[in-house]
Write a protein that holds these residues in place. Structure first.
Motif, PDB file in Angstrom:
ATOM      1  N   ASP A  73       0.798  -1.214   0.000  1.00 11.39           N
ATOM      2  CA  ASP A  73       0.000   0.000   0.000  1.00 11.39           C
ATOM      3  C   ASP A  73       0.846   1.288   0.000  1.00 11.39           C
ATOM      4  O   ASP A  73       0.605   2.172  -0.832  1.00 11.39           O
ATOM      5  N   PRO A  74       1.843   1.448   0.885  1.00 13.29           N
ATOM      6  CA  PRO A  74       2.605   2.705   0.899  1.00 13.29           C
ATOM      7  C   PRO A  74       3.311   2.991  -0.418  1.00 13.29           C
ATOM      8  O   PRO A  74       3.270   4.122  -0.923  1.00 13.29           O
ATOM      9  N   LYS A  75       3.976   1.983  -0.985  1.00 12.75           N
ATOM     10  CA  LYS A  75       4.696   2.188  -2.236  1.00 12.75           C
ATOM     11  C   LYS A  75       3.742   2.500  -3.373  1.00 12.75           C
ATOM     12  O   LYS A  75       4.010   3.376  -4.215  1.00 12.75           O
ATOM     13  N   SER A  76       2.622   1.797  -3.423  1.00 14.75           N
ATOM     14  CA  SER A  76       1.654   2.052  -4.486  1.00 14.75           C
ATOM     15  C   SER A  76       1.064   3.454  -4.367  1.00 14.75           C
ATOM     16  O   SER A  76       0.821   4.125  -5.378  1.00 14.75           O
ATOM     17  N   LYS A  77       0.839   3.909  -3.145  1.00 16.42           N
ATOM     18  CA  LYS A  77       0.305   5.258  -2.958  1.00 16.42           C
ATOM     19  C   LYS A  77       1.278   6.313  -3.466  1.00 16.42           C
ATOM     20  O   LYS A  77       0.856   7.350  -3.996  1.00 16.42           O
ATOM     21  N   GLU A  78       2.569   6.043  -3.308  1.00 19.04           N
ATOM     22  CA  GLU A  78       3.568   6.974  -3.840  1.00 19.04           C
ATOM     23  C   GLU A  78       3.419   7.119  -5.350  1.00 19.04           C
ATOM     24  O   GLU A  78       3.507   8.222  -5.902  1.00 19.04           O
ATOM     25  N   GLY A  79       3.200   5.988  -6.018  1.00 18.07           N
ATOM     26  CA  GLY A  79       3.032   6.029  -7.463  1.00 18.07           C
ATOM     27  C   GLY A  79       1.803   6.809  -7.878  1.00 18.07           C
ATOM     28  O   GLY A  79       1.860   7.637  -8.804  1.00 18.07           O
TER      29      GLY A  79
END
Length: 466
Positions: free
Chosen positions: A152-158
């Motif tokens: 979730d955190p990495k995808s939100k960055e994208g």
């Protein structure tokens, strides 16, 4: 309004219709054989229309590879609707006896950052994405929760990098409106619905509204040019489960367009986009045309018989042939993006190819997102940001360009309209019997557990170090 199933106007040459249909693959899903496997035949037809029919038979041993070969059902249906917000337009007369519907299916587009984790959960909870043996079906949702939380955190960055959400939903709605308008030009009044696989408006919601609106004929069109287990196949699994359980859908004439990557106007539309972008470069003839396709695990192709790789390679060959017919003879290459975890995916990988091209002295690169017809995170963030940065920092590539997706290009929308008109007369009533709701893999449990462990571990590590 022309009666559905009637002959096309004489002005529309039957020869032209035959040619167009021959470029469109429609699925005939006849059911399950005596061994419980899915009897699935995908073939090109030379007749003016092609019919698809669902027939399910009960089976106690449904193989996972069979389930994954179901097709994406993108329904193009003509019908009335007033409440379902995935439906784009409704103008069918209440007095009309025939209600034809168009349902466009797609993966899903997140509109806010709060949608990221639910979207990831829905994706990894899909048995066509994480394929577990029967012994470990109970782990499906637990694994989906675990992976979605870590990613979730990495995808939100994208998604934050492209404005906090994906434009895929908006573009799909625009495509539906545009499709409706060109269908009206053919005297076909159609209600167009949008169904997403992993986020709102869900495919299940669209089908519920189709039933509520008493649609009498349905055409299904995927917004994926090439068929794959993980896209088209996953969507058709949803349709299968609903058809098995609902008498309404067993009596509804349905026509499903399984893939359409070979259609002449689609190929021409892609060639137009590439040709236009090449002209932007100072030396167009020196540009490497770089097709980047969405990747899938290698096991889908080698073990489950996914036709995706073959269809992708054929599609690109057709596009390059069209460019050559216009006097454009640029070199090209195909690679696959968006791999996850340590398992083998289709090769070569996009990031590795970009670096290698720079080392080989390629100075100009034109990226072509060939799997997609709508802009979303894989084009706007992965290609436009990550791969562009990698290319320009690789030490060799100096000039970068990217072909836009087809979106609402008039020639593309017209081709979708042709596909719908051609498929409509072949809508046929389904015949259903009870069938298992989940699939079973052929892989041995113990080795698969080991592979599963490393796959999950790799996903978590990839997020942790990114």
């Amino acid at each position: 309004m022309r009666e559905v199933g009637a002959q096309l106007p004489r002005s529309e040459s039957m020869e032209a219709v035959n040619s167009a249909v021959a470029q469109t693959k429609l699925l005939h899903l006849s059911g399950r054989n005596n061994n419980g496997s899915l009897d699935l035949s995908m073939r090109r037809r030379s007749t003016s229309v092609c019919c698809m029919k669902f027939t399910f038979h009960s089976s106690d041993s449904l193989q996972e590879t069979d389930r994954s070969l179901g097709v994406t059902i993108i329904f193009l249906s003509f019908f009335n609707s007033n409440t379902y917000d995935g439906k784009i337009l409704s103008n069918a007369s209440s007095a009309a006896q025939e209600r034809v519907g168009v349902l466009l299916l797609n993966l899903g587009g997140l509109e806010t950052l709060n949608d990221v984790q639910p979207f990831l959960f829905n994706s990894f909870a899909d048995p066509d994405i994480i394929r577990l043996p029967r012994l470990f079906w109970f782990l499906q949702r637990l694994l989906a929760q675990l992976i979605s939380v870590f990613r979730d955190p990495k995808s939100k960055e994208g998604y934050a990098a492209i404005g906090g959400g994906s434009p895929l939903r908006r573009i799909t709605d625009e495509q539906a409106r545009a499709l409706k308008l060109v269908l009206e030009d053919k005297d076909l009044q159609a209600d167009v619905y949008v169904g997403m696989r992993y986020c709102h408006p869900f495919t299940e919601d669209a089908l519920h509204q189709i039933k509520k609106d008493k649609i009498t004929k349905l055409v299904v069109l995927p917004l994926y040019p090439q068929f794959s287990i993980s896209t088209s196949g996953s969507s058709i699994s949803v349709l299968q489960s609903i058809i098995r359980e609902d008498v309404y859908f067993t009596r509804l004439p349905i026509s499903i367009i399984e893939s359409w990557y070979q259609r002449e106007r689609y190929i021409n539309s892609m060639a137009d986009l590439i040709e236009n972008e090449l002209l932007i470069f100072s030396k167009p003839e020196e540009v490497m045309v770089f097709f980047s396709a969405h990747g899938v695990p290698l096991s889908y192709v080698e073990d489950a018989g996914d036709p995706y790789r073959d269809q992708m390679e054929e599609c690109i060959a057709l596009i390059m042939d069209e460019l050559k017919s216009r006097g454009i003879h640029n070199h090209h290459i195909l690679a696959y993006q968006s791999r996850v975890g340590p398992v083998q995916w289709l090769k070569p990988y996009t990031d590795e190819v970009i670096v290698e091209l720079g080392r080989r002295g390629i100075r100009s690169l034109l990226a072509v997102p060939v799997s997609f017809v709508s802009e979303h995170i894989e084009t706007l963030e992965e290609i436009d940001m990550e791969y562009k940065h990698l290319a320009l920092e690789s030490g060799g590539i100096e000039n970068w360009g990217r072909v836009p997706v087809l979106g609402c290009t008039s020639s593309f929308i017209s081709d979708l309209e042709d596909a719908v008109m051609e498929a409509l007369p072949c809508a046929s009533i389904s015949s259903t019997r009870s069938a298992p709701s989940q699939c079973e893999t052929e892989m041995e449990p113990v080795p698969n557990v080991i592979n599963l462990f490393f796959w999950i571990h790799g996903c978590i590590c990839a997020v942790a170090v990114a």
